[in-house]
Every structure is written in C-alpha cells, then in structure tokens.
Scaffold this motif. Sequence first.
Motif, mmCIF file in Angstrom:
data_model
loop_
_atom_site.group_PDB
_atom_site.id
_atom_site.type_symbol
_atom_site.label_atom_id
_atom_site.label_comp_id
_atom_site.label_asym_id
_atom_site.label_seq_id
_atom_site.Cartn_x
_atom_site.Cartn_y
_atom_site.Cartn_z
ATOM 1 N N VAL A 138 0.766 -1.084 -0.081
ATOM 2 C CA VAL A 138 -0.056 0.073 0.049
ATOM 3 C C VAL A 138 1.175 1.243 -0.055
ATOM 4 C CG1 VAL A 138 -1.709 1.278 1.359
ATOM 5 C CG2 VAL A 138 -1.851 -1.096 1.304
ATOM 6 N N VAL A 139 0.691 2.064 -0.787
ATOM 7 C CA VAL A 139 1.289 3.505 -0.894
ATOM 8 C C VAL A 139 0.301 4.580 -1.094
ATOM 9 C CG1 VAL A 139 3.315 2.435 -2.509
ATOM 10 C CG2 VAL A 139 1.370 3.504 -3.433
ATOM 11 N N ASP A 140 0.898 5.789 -0.292
ATOM 12 C CA ASP A 140 0.195 7.020 -0.481
ATOM 13 C C ASP A 140 0.522 7.634 -1.742
ATOM 14 O OD1 ASP A 140 -1.011 9.403 -0.100
ATOM 15 O OD2 ASP A 140 -0.025 9.836 1.668
ATOM 16 N N LEU A 141 -0.541 7.699 -2.737
ATOM 17 C CA LEU A 141 -0.349 7.967 -4.141
ATOM 18 C C LEU A 141 -0.264 9.411 -4.164
ATOM 19 C CD1 LEU A 141 0.068 6.496 -6.915
ATOM 20 C CD2 LEU A 141 -2.122 7.113 -7.643
ATOM 21 N N LYS A 142 -0.757 10.121 -3.249
ATOM 22 C CA LYS A 142 -0.717 11.633 -3.452
ATOM 23 C C LYS A 142 0.656 12.086 -2.972
ATOM 24 C CE LYS A 142 -2.432 15.850 -1.485
ATOM 25 N NZ LYS A 142 -3.088 16.688 -0.383
ATOM 26 N N ALA A 143 1.041 11.518 -1.862
ATOM 27 C CA ALA A 143 2.535 11.999 -1.315
ATOM 28 C C ALA A 143 3.616 11.434 -2.241
ATOM 29 C CB ALA A 143 2.542 11.260 -0.063
ATOM 30 N N ASP A 144 3.404 10.272 -2.974
ATOM 31 C CA ASP A 144 4.516 9.628 -3.523
ATOM 32 C C ASP A 144 4.581 9.955 -4.896
ATOM 33 O OD1 ASP A 144 5.476 8.549 -1.024
ATOM 34 O OD2 ASP A 144 4.472 6.730 -1.269
ATOM 35 N N PHE A 145 3.464 10.519 -5.445
ATOM 36 C CA PHE A 145 3.482 10.571 -6.904
ATOM 37 C C PHE A 145 2.432 11.924 -7.529
ATOM 38 C CE2 PHE A 145 1.248 9.434 -11.136
ATOM 39 C CZ PHE A 145 2.301 9.367 -11.836
ATOM 40 N N ALA A 146 1.511 11.974 -6.896
ATOM 41 C CA ALA A 146 0.601 13.205 -7.353
ATOM 42 C C ALA A 146 1.013 14.391 -6.900
ATOM 43 C CB ALA A 146 -0.962 12.922 -7.261
ATOM 44 N N TYR A 147 1.618 14.626 -5.658
ATOM 45 C CA TYR A 147 2.302 15.854 -5.143
ATOM 46 C C TYR A 147 3.591 15.992 -5.773
ATOM 47 C CZ TYR A 147 4.615 19.345 -2.360
ATOM 48 O OH TYR A 147 5.164 20.495 -2.312
ATOM 49 N N PRO A 148 4.752 15.094 -5.945
ATOM 50 C CA PRO A 148 6.059 15.649 -6.332
ATOM 51 C C PRO A 148 5.945 15.895 -7.567
ATOM 52 C CG PRO A 148 6.248 13.374 -5.551
ATOM 53 C CD PRO A 148 4.789 13.947 -5.257
ATOM 54 N N LEU A 149 5.299 15.300 -8.645
ATOM 55 C CA LEU A 149 5.476 15.467 -10.041
ATOM 56 C C LEU A 149 4.636 17.074 -10.484
ATOM 57 C CD1 LEU A 149 5.748 14.685 -12.932
ATOM 58 C CD2 LEU A 149 3.358 13.935 -12.990
ATOM 59 N N PRO A 150 3.663 17.341 -10.250
ATOM 60 C CA PRO A 150 3.592 18.956 -10.515
ATOM 61 C C PRO A 150 4.475 19.695 -9.661
ATOM 62 C CG PRO A 150 1.606 18.186 -9.203
ATOM 63 C CD PRO A 150 2.719 16.873 -9.534
ATOM 64 N N MET A 151 4.875 19.441 -8.532
ATOM 65 C CA MET A 151 6.078 20.352 -7.731
ATOM 66 C C MET A 151 7.240 20.511 -8.354
ATOM 67 S SD MET A 151 5.571 22.591 -5.535
ATOM 68 C CE MET A 151 5.994 23.759 -4.300
ATOM 69 N N TYR A 152 7.763 19.541 -9.003
ATOM 70 C CA TYR A 152 8.969 19.491 -9.428
ATOM 71 C C TYR A 152 8.810 20.351 -11.107
ATOM 72 C CZ TYR A 152 11.327 16.051 -6.609
ATOM 73 O OH TYR A 152 12.159 15.482 -5.554
#
Length: 406
Positions: A138-152
Amino acid sequence: MTTGTEETRIALDPFVTDLEAESAALRAAGPLAAVELPGGVPVWAVTHHAEAKKLLTDPRLVKDINVWGAWQRGEIAPDWPLIGLANPGRSMLTVDGADHRRMRTLVAQALTPRRVEQMRERITKLTEGLLDGLEGEVVDLKADFAYPLPMYVVADLMGIAEDRLPRLKELFEKFFSTQTPPAEVIATLTELAGIMAETVAAKRAEPGDDLTSALILASEDGDHLTDEEIVSTLQLMVAAGHETTISLIVNAVVNLSTHPEQRALVLSGEADWSAVVEETLRWSTPTSHVLIRFATEDVPVGDKVIPAGDALIVSYGALGRDEQAHGPTAGDFDITRTVQNRHISFGHGPHVCPGAALSRLEAGVALPALYARFPSLDLAVPAADLRNKPVVTQNDLFELPVRLNP
C-alpha cells in the motif's frame, strides 16, 4: 429582488467534511447563493454554469479589494486565514483592465503551446522516475506521486531551487488551510514572499531558461512589471501550478477506482485519457471555490442582486454538475459524455488560467503511465473513508492510499 441581509446564508464547512453535499446545497440555492466563508465572512457565490460565465466577464465585478465594503470598514482581520487568497499581492489575480492584460500577456508569452509541449519529455522522465520509486503493498499515491510531479514541474518552469520545495510544501499547506492559527498567517505570507523575492533576485543576477527570468527580461524591455508584480506572479503561478494538478491526478484515480466500468473503457482503449481528464475537471473539479471579486455597483443575478461593495466567489464545485449546462446526467461520472457545454473549471473569458494546458499535459502523461505500470491499481480504503483537507478553495485529500497490485 433579495439581498444578502434578507437571505439565510450557507456556511461553508471549514473542515470540508462533505464537499459533494455542500456543493449540491449551493447549487439548489443558486444561481446566486448567500454564503459565509470560514471566519464569519459573508460573500455571495455563483453556483450555476451560465451565470458564472456571465459574471466572470462582467466589468462591474472587479478584483480590487479596496472596493470591498467589509474591507473598507475594517471588518476583515489582517490575520484572517484566507487573507492570502483574498489579497495575495499585485498580480494578474488582483488587477483588471489594461494592467491585467499586460501581466497576463507576459505570462502567456512564457507559457506558449510550444514551450508547454517542450516540457513533455521532462514530465515523462519525472513520471517514470516517480513510478520506479513506488514500492510496497500500500502506498500513499498523493504523497509519493501526485504531489511531487507537479511541484518538480513548476519548480523547473519558474526556476525555483529544488532545495526550497520541502519548505514551500509546508508554507503552502498553511497558506490554503482554514485552520492556520492567526499568529502564523502573516508569518506564512511573509516567508512565502521572501522565498519568491530571493528567487527573483537570483534570476536577475543569473538569468536562466525559466518563466521568472522571462518576466524579468520583459520588464527590462519596457513592459514595466515591477518587482512586487513579479514576486506576486511567481507566488501565484507556483500555488496554482501545483495544487490544481495534484488534485486533478488524485481525483481522477479516485473516480476510476469508484467507477470500474469507466476504468475498463479507458484501459481497453475505448475511451481516451483526455476524456478522463476533462470529465474529472467537470465532475470533481480540483478547485471548489475561487476567491474573490467585488461589485462596483448593484449586479442583478436572477431574482437576487449582489449589492455594490459586496464580494463574490465562484463555486466551481457546484456549477460543474449543473444540469442546466450538462444535462440530466450531470451528476454522473461518464467519460463517454457528449460535450454540449464545455466545463469552465479553469475559468472563463480573460480570466482563464494560463497554466491550463500545462496541467492537462501533466495529467495526460501521468495517468496513462501510472495505469500502464499498475493496471489493476485500486483504493486501499473505502472511498467513503477518504478525507478532505480543511481547504475551502481546493478539492484536496489528506492522502490517497492505494494498492498497486491488488
């Protein structure tokens, strides 16, 4: 006609415990609803699609906070949690007319379709790297994927140093939250402006291939963009550039997980990923409410009127499911929907978000790549257990726990 003093106001829930029900109540009270923002601040909300399009282009509604009667009378505290959204500094978000056109043109020139398309390779590379890092049952898709992508992506676009991103994350969470303690509101705004000012100073000393450098160069060429305007524009672009895309990706995953028949259509190729993006923008729009415009004179809307000096917000969460615009199935998530009235989740008229194409590109790269890697991805908790953050302007979950290979 009725005015706000004669209406029962709908108080927006500062904890956003049931955004869907709240949006339905606003829509039922519309097209113009009397509402109360957290902190007891009375405003009006436009909640129907057709009226929102009209009001977004009505010159009687301006973005100058000095028109707001409550502001003039000292009724809005300087440490009101939403003050950074109502009075975010001088940028295209807070000016009208020639000044708005001048600032928006400069941003649009730096965000041309060609430049946005040139970012596809970088977005694809970032996406693949983040997907490579997803591990565990189980992963937190927001913290590990959806957040960092647009921030980078927005850091690349604006030329912000990556070592600033963790602190910016903390500051923007306070910036948007209704629960930021009053003692921290002004400190948060001051620190955010300071980081943006440092970025502007660094780019003035050493320009790069980024939007901040482009704004500085345009100003030096005679377009008269002040340092204050550059700093405020930078803050606006960073705030809007990551928050909207995070919620777009998160909401799309939730929608596909709770509508498996729709997920099957897109995974089989019977529907396009662009349809997933557009239906998500309409049905569960990332931006639930946009603050804030002010009436320079009485503005009639249906059988009601926005009195001169009153404030208006645009309730995108309500108007996205307006049956008068989107038909009797407006309440259904349907990626095969025949578009009759296109949603306006990125705004309308001269106020359309200049970063809309970039947000669509990011989601259009991220979602198919995610499901190509994990085609059976599903929620790790019941959808009813997903909780929204206390942010009245964004449709923003605390976390998105998923099973990558259920």
